[in-house]
Design an enzyme around this catalytic site. Sequence first.
Site, PDB file in Angstrom:
ATOM      1  N   GLY A 472       0.801  -1.208   0.000  1.00  0.00           N
ATOM      2  CA  GLY A 472       0.000   0.000   0.000  1.00  0.00           C
ATOM      3  C   GLY A 472       0.838   1.263   0.000  1.00  0.00           C
ATOM      4  O   GLY A 472       0.311   2.376  -0.037  1.00  0.00           O
ATOM      5  N   GLU A 670       7.013   4.633   8.750  1.00  0.00           N
ATOM      6  CA  GLU A 670       6.753   4.521  10.185  1.00  0.00           C
ATOM      7  C   GLU A 670       6.987   5.790  10.977  1.00  0.00           C
ATOM      8  O   GLU A 670       6.370   5.984  12.032  1.00  0.00           O
ATOM      9  CB  GLU A 670       7.591   3.364  10.743  1.00  0.00           C
ATOM     10  CG  GLU A 670       7.111   2.042  10.181  1.00  0.00           C
ATOM     11  CD  GLU A 670       8.037   0.868  10.461  1.00  0.00           C
ATOM     12  OE1 GLU A 670       7.753   0.119  11.394  1.00  0.00           O
ATOM     13  OE2 GLU A 670       9.015   0.709   9.719  1.00  0.00           O
TER      14      GLU A 670
END
Length: 712
Positions: A472, A670
């Site tokens: 994704g 992240e």
Amino acid sequence: MTAVTTGTPAQAPAVGTGHTRVEGRDKVTGAARYAGEVPFADLAHGWLVLSTVARGRVRALDTEPVLAMPGVIAVLDHRNALRLETDFTGPMGMRPDPTCAVFQHDRVPHRGWPVALVVAETSEQAREAAEALVVHYEQEPHDVEFTGERADAYPLDGHMPAVTEKGDLDAALASSPVVVDAEYTTPEEHHNPMEPHAATARWDGGQLEVIDSNQGVTWVAGTLANLFTLDPASVRVRSEHVGGGFGSKGVRAHQVAAVMAATVLHRPVRVVLTRRQMFSLAGYRSPTAQRVRLGADTAGRLRALEHRAVSATSTVYEFIEPSAGVARVMYDADAHHTANRLVRLDVPTPTFMRAPGEAPGSFALEAALDELAEKCGLDPVELRLRNEPDKGPVSGLPFAGRQLAACLREGARRFGWADRDPRPGVRRDGRWLLGTGTAAASFPAGAAPSTAAATAHPDGTFTVRISAADIGTGARTALTLVAADALQVPPERIRVRIGDSAFGPAMIAGGSMGTRSWSWAVQAAAGDLRERLALGADIPPEGITVRSDTTAAVAALPPAERHSYGAQFAEVAVDTGTGEVRVRRMLGIFTAGRIVNPLTARNQLLGGMIWGISMALHEEAVRDHASGGHVGADLAGYHVATHADVPRIEADWLEDTDPDDPVGIKGIGEVGIVGAAAAIANAVWHATGVRHRDLPIRPDRVLSAAAGAPDA
């Protein structure tokens, strides 16, 4: 034979320019098929049966009535299952989680442990039969209660040492005029990617083929080969499209069960997890209990820093959430102590989840820094700037492009931080109390060896093959742009193929290392191919292919502290009459090396920040102590942020270069979540004057604080 021309260095670079996803049309029209949608002839369907007790053993299974049900082909359990080999070390030096080695014994180590697989002609028949299977257990007392005060907690080295120490902590704290000593907790949290886990296995001419949804095909292929004692060359795993992973899509029970059933039945078998099953079988983020002690002089400069974290794991496999690791990079002190400890419980094994360690660790550390700023009478941004280290606090290594101070300053400017009244609880908008908060963020920028192949075709196009995974993030598109620049041709002439273990070993999509590692390999292969073509090589009908392997190049990278950095800013509104907390706006300013595709990069950063809203205000998996299972193991009972919870939110980045790094990419998947929850919690304090040290900041906790509790 044909000669293929490439461009010139003067051609406008593709990297750094926004591009829509190359597979975007296929995804929005439904042409892109995910693991549970690929058709197979003679396909059978498996349905996992999970234990309903939290500890004990399987005494008996009433399989005969189930085998007589319509469409049922087989029931696999510990009595008739294939024996698996579990004594091996997998990728990244990790041993396999025994949960994936299904049906090897009668022991039940946690509720939701796989005890059988029912295989039938249709998915509906398999589910009905699985739900009808009666399993008799010999139940034993279980322990699922997690606290940070447990005496059986112990240190465990994971991807980093469990304990680091320098200086005399007690002496430094005793001599510090300003001290913060606080405990923070985060709950159990779950990934819940949009696409559930699914795998189909079949044998074809002595070759095992697995169509799967995972974050690393070579990882899954190698583990399956070891588990089933197969020649690695005979195992092929394909994972072309993945609907989200976030750390959960490694090797799981459903893949192994599908391979086992296909081997026994000699026909393709598909196993798909339900959303409820994913709460037991897909891993999760462990709850944490963290204590932070900070000692500083009156100017806010740290003399002592201690960050201790406790997390939970299962009784069958040790996985640690290294929350104290973030302190080893962010701030220094003469006395600097950190420790990660573990408690073994009768629960499923946790796993990697977006920013493992950094997400919960930054909440505790950055909230403690905010408390220190309050005690020192300093602005929270200024306090962080005063404590910028000049080298790695623990490693002693130089920083490669640390631009955190620039992120804090630019974020403060854009957010309007200078106009902030530092006093808590003074701003109002009708019934709402308003507050603003900030937090700093970092995430490691690692790289792992990878291989890639680049092929020039006679028609002037190029194909790049690499065992990458696009979960994704837009990896296909990013690698297309990297290859285009390396070959000096337009992106339209590049076709990138990924998600096939036959393409050779490559880094998984994880640790914010995927795009960085794959781009290095693609850049090397495409660059070598361009040099060959520049020499006037003719292109045969099958094309010219060049392979790369970055093992030596990655090893030769000079040691340094390499990280992406960020500064998070949040404004919240709090209704102390209802307990409602609303985030009104957020801003994140980041430095993450070379940004390959600004369009998808911004999406990744925003996604991480939104997850931070979810972490701060909503997400909390509740485990029933009596049964050992979850309360509300679905997306009705497990709350996540939705559109109504997402305010005006912005993400941007600053220039960031590392002259020693030939790729220059640092990773963005992240760092966006790191610091976000702390910024929101700090803003809630500024709005109300009450510290919330336990996530999520639920309405009942806000109401308790409004009723006069000293803290939440």
